[in-house]
Write a protein that holds these residues in place. Structure first.
Motif, PDB file in Angstrom:
ATOM      1  N   LEU A   1       0.871  -1.186   0.035  1.00 44.70           N
ATOM      2  CA  LEU A   1      -0.004  -0.050  -0.038  1.00 44.70           C
ATOM      3  C   LEU A   1       0.819   1.251  -0.024  1.00 44.70           C
ATOM      4  CD1 LEU A   1      -2.868   0.857   0.123  1.00 44.70           C
ATOM      5  CD2 LEU A   1      -2.788   1.061   2.503  1.00 44.70           C
ATOM      6  N   VAL A   2       2.058   1.127   0.641  1.00 44.18           N
ATOM      7  CA  VAL A   2       2.835   2.254   0.897  1.00 44.18           C
ATOM      8  C   VAL A   2       4.055   2.413  -0.260  1.00 44.18           C
ATOM      9  CG1 VAL A   2       4.704   3.554   2.184  1.00 44.18           C
ATOM     10  CG2 VAL A   2       2.647   2.602   3.467  1.00 44.18           C
ATOM     11  N   LEU A   3       4.339   1.367  -0.971  1.00 45.00           N
ATOM     12  CA  LEU A   3       5.466   1.319  -1.988  1.00 45.00           C
ATOM     13  C   LEU A   3       5.220   2.359  -3.025  1.00 45.00           C
ATOM     14  CD1 LEU A   3       8.022   0.035  -2.659  1.00 45.00           C
ATOM     15  CD2 LEU A   3       6.510  -1.753  -4.022  1.00 45.00           C
ATOM     16  N   PRO A   4       3.622   2.521  -3.639  1.00 48.27           N
ATOM     17  CA  PRO A   4       3.635   3.408  -4.705  1.00 48.27           C
ATOM     18  C   PRO A   4       3.907   4.843  -4.082  1.00 48.27           C
ATOM     19  CG  PRO A   4       1.777   1.902  -4.809  1.00 48.27           C
ATOM     20  CD  PRO A   4       2.555   1.745  -3.250  1.00 48.27           C
ATOM     21  N   SER A   5       3.905   5.159  -3.186  1.00 46.87           N
ATOM     22  CA  SER A   5       4.180   6.610  -2.759  1.00 46.87           C
ATOM     23  C   SER A   5       5.694   6.701  -2.561  1.00 46.87           C
ATOM     24  CB  SER A   5       3.418   6.861  -1.216  1.00 46.87           C
ATOM     25  OG  SER A   5       2.030   7.106  -1.270  1.00 46.87           O
ATOM     26  N   SER A   6       6.161   5.747  -2.068  1.00 42.86           N
ATOM     27  CA  SER A   6       7.886   5.656  -2.049  1.00 42.86           C
ATOM     28  C   SER A   6       8.444   5.667  -3.543  1.00 42.86           C
ATOM     29  CB  SER A   6       8.462   4.259  -1.669  1.00 42.86           C
ATOM     30  OG  SER A   6       7.810   4.003  -0.116  1.00 42.86           O
ATOM     31  N   PHE A   7       7.802   5.394  -4.391  1.00 45.61           N
ATOM     32  CA  PHE A   7       8.449   5.355  -5.957  1.00 45.61           C
ATOM     33  C   PHE A   7       7.933   6.951  -6.142  1.00 45.61           C
ATOM     34  CE2 PHE A   7       7.679   5.608 -10.610  1.00 45.61           C
ATOM     35  CZ  PHE A   7       8.786   5.275 -10.727  1.00 45.61           C
ATOM     36  N   ILE A   8       6.944   7.295  -5.929  1.00 42.08           N
ATOM     37  CA  ILE A   8       6.284   8.722  -6.464  1.00 42.08           C
ATOM     38  C   ILE A   8       7.503   9.769  -5.882  1.00 42.08           C
ATOM     39  CG2 ILE A   8       4.745  10.469  -6.146  1.00 42.08           C
ATOM     40  CD1 ILE A   8       2.586   8.293  -6.549  1.00 42.08           C
ATOM     41  N   ILE A   9       7.415   9.526  -4.499  1.00 43.79           N
ATOM     42  CA  ILE A   9       8.580  10.419  -3.788  1.00 43.79           C
ATOM     43  C   ILE A   9      10.055  10.543  -4.434  1.00 43.79           C
ATOM     44  CG2 ILE A   9       9.971  11.132  -1.754  1.00 43.79           C
ATOM     45  CD1 ILE A   9       6.794  12.185  -1.604  1.00 43.79           C
ATOM     46  N   VAL A  10      10.535   9.193  -4.820  1.00 42.44           N
ATOM     47  CA  VAL A  10      11.819   9.133  -5.404  1.00 42.44           C
ATOM     48  C   VAL A  10      11.626  10.105  -6.694  1.00 42.44           C
ATOM     49  CG1 VAL A  10      13.665   7.883  -6.353  1.00 42.44           C
ATOM     50  CG2 VAL A  10      12.426   6.911  -4.254  1.00 42.44           C
ATOM     51  N   TYR A  11      10.549   9.427  -7.503  1.00 45.62           N
ATOM     52  CA  TYR A  11      10.356  10.231  -8.882  1.00 45.62           C
ATOM     53  C   TYR A  11      10.281  11.743  -8.817  1.00 45.62           C
ATOM     54  CZ  TYR A  11       7.416  11.850 -12.668  1.00 45.62           C
ATOM     55  OH  TYR A  11       7.316  12.981 -13.890  1.00 45.62           O
ATOM     56  N   THR A  12       9.458  12.155  -8.059  1.00 45.53           N
ATOM     57  CA  THR A  12       9.243  13.638  -7.994  1.00 45.53           C
ATOM     58  C   THR A  12      10.345  14.298  -7.515  1.00 45.53           C
ATOM     59  OG1 THR A  12       7.993  13.381  -5.768  1.00 45.53           O
ATOM     60  CG2 THR A  12       6.829  13.264  -7.758  1.00 45.53           C
ATOM     61  N   SER A  13      10.990  13.704  -6.335  1.00 42.28           N
ATOM     62  CA  SER A  13      12.183  14.645  -6.036  1.00 42.28           C
ATOM     63  C   SER A  13      13.164  14.757  -7.119  1.00 42.28           C
ATOM     64  CB  SER A  13      12.664  13.983  -4.690  1.00 42.28           C
ATOM     65  OG  SER A  13      13.168  12.525  -4.989  1.00 42.28           O
ATOM     66  N   ARG A  14      13.487  13.721  -7.895  1.00 42.75           N
ATOM     67  CA  ARG A  14      14.385  13.856  -8.668  1.00 42.75           C
ATOM     68  C   ARG A  14      13.732  14.710  -9.950  1.00 42.75           C
ATOM     69  NH1 ARG A  14      18.843  11.347 -11.933  1.00 42.75           N
ATOM     70  NH2 ARG A  14      19.373  13.135 -13.108  1.00 42.75           N
ATOM     71  N   PHE A  15      12.665  14.445 -10.209  1.00 45.11           N
ATOM     72  CA  PHE A  15      12.052  15.509 -11.331  1.00 45.11           C
ATOM     73  C   PHE A  15      12.261  16.957 -10.930  1.00 45.11           C
ATOM     74  CE2 PHE A  15       8.424  17.162 -13.435  1.00 45.11           C
ATOM     75  CZ  PHE A  15       8.772  16.758 -14.918  1.00 45.11           C
ATOM     76  N   PHE A  16      11.674  17.201  -9.757  1.00 42.07           N
ATOM     77  CA  PHE A  16      12.045  18.764  -9.350  1.00 42.07           C
ATOM     78  C   PHE A  16      13.225  19.218  -9.443  1.00 42.07           C
ATOM     79  CE2 PHE A  16       8.509  17.994  -5.884  1.00 42.07           C
ATOM     80  CZ  PHE A  16       7.691  18.860  -6.518  1.00 42.07           C
ATOM     81  N   PHE A  17      14.375  18.663  -9.434  1.00 47.11           N
ATOM     82  CA  PHE A  17      15.953  18.933  -9.831  1.00 47.11           C
ATOM     83  C   PHE A  17      15.867  18.908 -11.289  1.00 47.11           C
ATOM     84  CE2 PHE A  17      16.450  18.175  -5.315  1.00 47.11           C
ATOM     85  CZ  PHE A  17      17.371  18.836  -4.698  1.00 47.11           C
ATOM     86  N   THR A  18      15.403  17.999 -11.921  1.00 46.04           N
ATOM     87  CA  THR A  18      15.568  17.855 -13.420  1.00 46.04           C
ATOM     88  C   THR A  18      14.903  19.126 -14.080  1.00 46.04           C
ATOM     89  OG1 THR A  18      15.566  15.606 -13.178  1.00 46.04           O
ATOM     90  CG2 THR A  18      15.043  16.612 -15.378  1.00 46.04           C
ATOM     91  N   CYS A  19      13.590  19.497 -13.521  1.00 45.92           N
ATOM     92  CA  CYS A  19      13.170  20.788 -14.141  1.00 45.92           C
ATOM     93  C   CYS A  19      13.991  21.863 -14.286  1.00 45.92           C
ATOM     94  CB  CYS A  19      11.794  21.180 -13.422  1.00 45.92           C
ATOM     95  SG  CYS A  19      10.571  19.878 -13.785  1.00 45.92           S
ATOM     96  N   LEU A  20      14.876  22.112 -13.235  1.00 44.52           N
ATOM     97  CA  LEU A  20      15.681  23.281 -13.214  1.00 44.52           C
ATOM     98  C   LEU A  20      16.734  23.284 -14.497  1.00 44.52           C
ATOM     99  CD1 LEU A  20      16.825  23.027  -9.361  1.00 44.52           C
ATOM    100  CD2 LEU A  20      15.001  24.553 -10.308  1.00 44.52           C
ATOM    101  N   ASN A  21      16.663  22.279 -15.183  1.00 45.45           N
ATOM    102  CA  ASN A  21      17.238  22.539 -16.457  1.00 45.45           C
ATOM    103  C   ASN A  21      16.769  23.384 -17.402  1.00 45.45           C
ATOM    104  OD1 ASN A  21      20.003  20.318 -16.565  1.00 45.45           O
ATOM    105  ND2 ASN A  21      18.157  19.357 -15.874  1.00 45.45           N
ATOM    106  N   LEU A  22      15.386  23.633 -17.118  1.00 45.11           N
ATOM    107  CA  LEU A  22      14.793  24.371 -18.114  1.00 45.11           C
ATOM    108  C   LEU A  22      15.096  26.139 -17.674  1.00 45.11           C
ATOM    109  CD1 LEU A  22      11.399  22.712 -17.951  1.00 45.11           C
ATOM    110  CD2 LEU A  22      12.822  23.054 -19.942  1.00 45.11           C
ATOM    111  N   ILE A  23      15.501  26.087 -16.484  1.00 45.40           N
ATOM    112  CA  ILE A  23      15.811  27.576 -15.669  1.00 45.40           C
ATOM    113  C   ILE A  23      17.255  27.970 -16.081  1.00 45.40           C
ATOM    114  CG2 ILE A  23      15.720  28.919 -13.881  1.00 45.40           C
ATOM    115  CD1 ILE A  23      13.399  27.430 -12.985  1.00 45.40           C
ATOM    116  N   PHE A  24      18.107  27.069 -15.719  1.00 48.34           N
ATOM    117  CA  PHE A  24      19.594  27.363 -15.646  1.00 48.34           C
ATOM    118  C   PHE A  24      20.272  26.592 -16.778  1.00 48.34           C
ATOM    119  CE2 PHE A  24      18.536  26.932 -11.244  1.00 48.34           C
ATOM    120  CZ  PHE A  24      18.422  28.196 -10.896  1.00 48.34           C
TER     121      PHE A  24
END
Length: 265
Positions: free
Chosen positions: A154-177
């Motif tokens: 039940l909790v595992l999908p949230s674990s994957f989402i947190i890993v994905y989104t945390s990396r995605f937040f940093f990845t999006c910064l390529n659009l700015i910098f």
């Protein structure tokens, strides 16, 4: 809603098939990725085994419980490698080569395509090994309650989402910098916070890792679902934080796109 889900499932099936065909073109690299990741797993296990030769507990857990924690970490990390890592690592190249323009022009979610366009099929072997190690670690615990697997799943999908989104937040910064290699390096160091049991951190830091920057959900929270009685508050929060961070990642993606200068401009 069901029609939209079927649409994205068919799209993902196509991406999976094309990724597998592409990976098999370089079979030596395919095999080496599996071998190098197995070596990484072995080094993680060896590091903690050495530590337990000098102390009976690390944080709240003993040697056998720590093996369960590592098994959970390996499962989540293998899912990250399969679906996220290659796409995030290549995002800057997509901007530089103009490939992002074609992605933004397609009639599907640009965030979905950017995030899951390439599937690292070689890492499916790592997922099988990780699941095997987790099951082995659970069988070594006396009187383990197997019903706790329900809470873990039940909790595992949230674990994957947190890993994905945390990396995605940093990845999006390529659009700015223009250059953001150091920012991506910062993410890898933040990710390491989730590769250690949350109980080793002081209380305020642990609270941050469960709420504001929830890297404790990488492995500590799902491991607790297996090792401890169900915590209703933690389970409820895990069901909220996954969709919440997924929503915030989409908002941040759309915000960063405002700074994107098309390669054709």
């Amino acid at each position: 809603m069901a029609q939209v889900l079927r649409k994205y499932f068919r799209l993902f099936s196509i991406l999976l098939k094309t990724s597998f065909i592409a990976d098999l073109e370089f079979r030596v690299n395919f095999s080496l990725r599996v071998v190098t990741d197995i070596i990484w797993y072995m080094m993680q296990v060896l590091s903690f085994e050495v530590l337990f030769n000098y102390t009976p507990h690390i944080g709240d857990w003993d040697r056998y419980q720590m093996r369960v924690f590592l098994g959970v970490l390996f499962v989540v990390d293998s899912l990250y490698m399969i679906f996220v890592q290659d796409n995030a690592d290549r995002f800057a190249d997509k901007i530089r080569k103009g490939e992002l323009d074609f992605i933004l022009a397609k009639p599907v979610s640009s965030q979905f395509l950017v995030s899951f366009q390439k599937v690292a099929t070689a890492s499916f072997g790592n997922l099988i090994i990780a699941i095997g190690f987790l099951i082995y670690s659970l069988t070594a615990i006396e009187d383990f309650n197997w019903y706790r697997l329900f809470w873990f799943i039940l909790v595992l999908p949230s674990s994957f989402i947190i890993v994905y989104t945390s990396r995605f937040f940093f990845t999006c910064l390529n659009l700015i910098f223009v250059k953001s290699e150091s920012v991506q390096f910062l993410w890898y160091n933040c990710y390491k916070l989730g590769m250690r049991p949350d109980s080793i951190y002081f209380p305020f830091m642990r609270l941050v890792l469960l709420t504001v920057f929830p890297m404790a959900f990488v492995a500590s929270v799902p491991a607790r679902m297996l090792l401890e009685p169900p915590n209703a508050l933690l389970i409820a929060w895990s069901l909220v934080i996954g969709p919440l961070f997924l929503y915030l990642s989409n908002k941040f993606w759309n915000y960063c796109l405002r700074y994107y200068a098309s390669a054709s401009s």
